[in-house]
Design a protein around this motif. Structure first.
Motif, PDB file in Angstrom:
ATOM      1  N   ALA A 223     -29.010  14.641   5.638  1.00  0.00           N
ATOM      2  CA  ALA A 223     -28.159  13.494   5.305  1.00  0.00           C
ATOM      3  C   ALA A 223     -27.406  13.023   6.541  1.00  0.00           C
ATOM      4  O   ALA A 223     -27.054  13.814   7.419  1.00  0.00           O
ATOM      5  N   ASP A 224     -27.168  11.713   6.596  1.00  0.00           N
ATOM      6  CA  ASP A 224     -26.295  11.113   7.610  1.00  0.00           C
ATOM      7  C   ASP A 224     -24.946  10.867   6.955  1.00  0.00           C
ATOM      8  O   ASP A 224     -24.863  10.203   5.913  1.00  0.00           O
ATOM      9  N   TYR A 225     -23.902  11.426   7.537  1.00  0.00           N
ATOM     10  CA  TYR A 225     -22.540  11.276   7.041  1.00  0.00           C
ATOM     11  C   TYR A 225     -21.852  10.233   7.904  1.00  0.00           C
ATOM     12  O   TYR A 225     -21.752  10.398   9.123  1.00  0.00           O
ATOM     13  N   VAL A 226     -21.381   9.159   7.275  1.00  0.00           N
ATOM     14  CA  VAL A 226     -20.844   8.032   8.028  1.00  0.00           C
ATOM     15  C   VAL A 226     -19.482   7.644   7.476  1.00  0.00           C
ATOM     16  O   VAL A 226     -19.306   7.494   6.260  1.00  0.00           O
ATOM     17  N   LEU A 227     -18.534   7.479   8.377  1.00  0.00           N
ATOM     18  CA  LEU A 227     -17.188   7.006   8.063  1.00  0.00           C
ATOM     19  C   LEU A 227     -16.992   5.742   8.885  1.00  0.00           C
ATOM     20  O   LEU A 227     -17.103   5.784  10.110  1.00  0.00           O
ATOM     21  N   THR A 228     -16.738   4.593   8.219  1.00  0.00           N
ATOM     22  CA  THR A 228     -16.701   3.308   8.920  1.00  0.00           C
ATOM     23  C   THR A 228     -15.501   2.467   8.508  1.00  0.00           C
ATOM     24  O   THR A 228     -15.137   2.443   7.333  1.00  0.00           O
TER      25      THR A 228
ATOM     26  N   SER B  10     -19.023   8.875  17.771  1.00  0.00           N
ATOM     27  CA  SER B  10     -18.210   7.706  17.453  1.00  0.00           C
ATOM     28  C   SER B  10     -19.021   6.464  17.809  1.00  0.00           C
ATOM     29  O   SER B  10     -19.933   6.531  18.629  1.00  0.00           O
ATOM     30  N   TYR B  11     -18.702   5.349  17.169  1.00  0.00           N
ATOM     31  CA  TYR B  11     -19.416   4.113  17.476  1.00  0.00           C
ATOM     32  C   TYR B  11     -18.512   2.919  17.201  1.00  0.00           C
ATOM     33  O   TYR B  11     -17.526   3.018  16.470  1.00  0.00           O
ATOM     34  N   THR B  12     -18.835   1.801  17.802  1.00  0.00           N
ATOM     35  CA  THR B  12     -18.108   0.555  17.601  1.00  0.00           C
ATOM     36  C   THR B  12     -19.122  -0.580  17.506  1.00  0.00           C
ATOM     37  O   THR B  12     -20.298  -0.407  17.837  1.00  0.00           O
ATOM     38  N   GLY B  13     -18.648  -1.728  17.089  1.00  0.00           N
ATOM     39  CA  GLY B  13     -19.511  -2.890  17.018  1.00  0.00           C
ATOM     40  C   GLY B  13     -18.708  -4.155  16.800  1.00  0.00           C
ATOM     41  O   GLY B  13     -17.522  -4.111  16.475  1.00  0.00           O
TER      42      GLY B  13
ATOM     43  N   ASP C 217     -16.369 -12.870  14.338  1.00  0.00           N
ATOM     44  CA  ASP C 217     -14.947 -12.535  14.356  1.00  0.00           C
ATOM     45  C   ASP C 217     -14.650 -11.200  13.683  1.00  0.00           C
ATOM     46  O   ASP C 217     -13.514 -10.885  13.378  1.00  0.00           O
ATOM     47  N   ARG C 218     -15.672 -10.363  13.428  1.00  0.00           N
ATOM     48  CA  ARG C 218     -15.478  -9.080  12.754  1.00  0.00           C
ATOM     49  C   ARG C 218     -15.807  -7.931  13.696  1.00  0.00           C
ATOM     50  O   ARG C 218     -16.635  -8.066  14.586  1.00  0.00           O
ATOM     51  N   ARG C 219     -15.145  -6.811  13.461  1.00  0.00           N
ATOM     52  CA  ARG C 219     -15.367  -5.595  14.252  1.00  0.00           C
ATOM     53  C   ARG C 219     -15.587  -4.429  13.322  1.00  0.00           C
ATOM     54  O   ARG C 219     -15.177  -4.464  12.170  1.00  0.00           O
ATOM     55  N   TRP C 220     -16.191  -3.378  13.847  1.00  0.00           N
ATOM     56  CA  TRP C 220     -16.270  -2.130  13.119  1.00  0.00           C
ATOM     57  C   TRP C 220     -16.159  -0.965  14.079  1.00  0.00           C
ATOM     58  O   TRP C 220     -16.360  -1.097  15.280  1.00  0.00           O
TER      59      TRP C 220
END
Length: 191
Positions: free
Chosen positions: A149-154, A129-132, A136-139
């Motif tokens: 392959a890198d599988y990413v859900l954001t 899991s990751y955050t950022g 004023d924006r977050r992810w």
């Protein structure tokens, strides 16, 4: 919590892709056979496939938020002795301003039935899991790497509406699974 949902059983049914640009009227099970992942697309979000076919983006104009699910070719870590399909190499690839790695977790591995029934869960893959945050924006997201392959859900959105958008992301993340293309004997399907 999101991690408990990831470990729960899958109830996806094979479904055709929505029309590009359509706002989804209901949660829609989605199998991206070419990229090798399964996910449920949340209602109320506009569906747009990536032009290169590697994933999908969902937009919510009212919240100014976006959800993305993709599989991108793995880039070499460039670190001797660090396998490119390791979580440690994935952390290096995801690193950037505002990025903060979170907990290690597990994402289900599934095999789809040729008869079109529900995918069968056959194991798990390690994920992160990751955050950022930036201005004023977050992810927030989940990433796994396997089979080149890198599988990413954001989820990415404004700070003021992030928790509201997070509800849709949690539903999507709870259904996220990676396909064992070629069956359990050939987990990477020739990748």
């Amino acid at each position: 919590m999101i991690f408990a949902a990831l470990l729960s059983g899958l109830t996806l049914q094979a479904a055709s892709a929505p029309e590009p640009g359509a706002v989804l009227e209901r949660d829609t099970p989605y199998i991206h056979a070419g990229a090798g992942f399964h996910v449920t697309l949340p209602a109320g979000w506009q569906y747009l496939p990536y032009e290169d076919g590697s994933g999908v983006v969902l937009l919510h104009a009212e919240m100014d938020a976006r959800l993305e699910a993709s599989a991108l070719e793995t880039e070499a870590s460039g670190v001797p002795g660090l396998p490119d399909d390791s979580i440690d190499a994935l952390v290096l690839r995801l690193d950037g301003p505002g990025f903060r790695p979170g907990a290690r977790l597990r994402v289900p591995l599934v095999v789809s039935s040729e008869a079109g029934g529900a995918p069968a869960r056959t194991g798990e893959a390690e994920a992160l899991s990751y955050t950022g945050r930036s201005d004023d924006r977050r992810w927030s997201g989940i990433a796994a790497t396997r089979c080149g392959a890198d599988y990413v859900l954001t989820l990415e959105g404004p700070q003021a509406r992030f928790d509201e958008a997070r509800t849709a992301f949690d539903r999507m993340a709870g259904s996220f699974a990676l396909e064992l293309m070629g069956g359990t004997d050939f987990p990477c399907g020739g990748r």
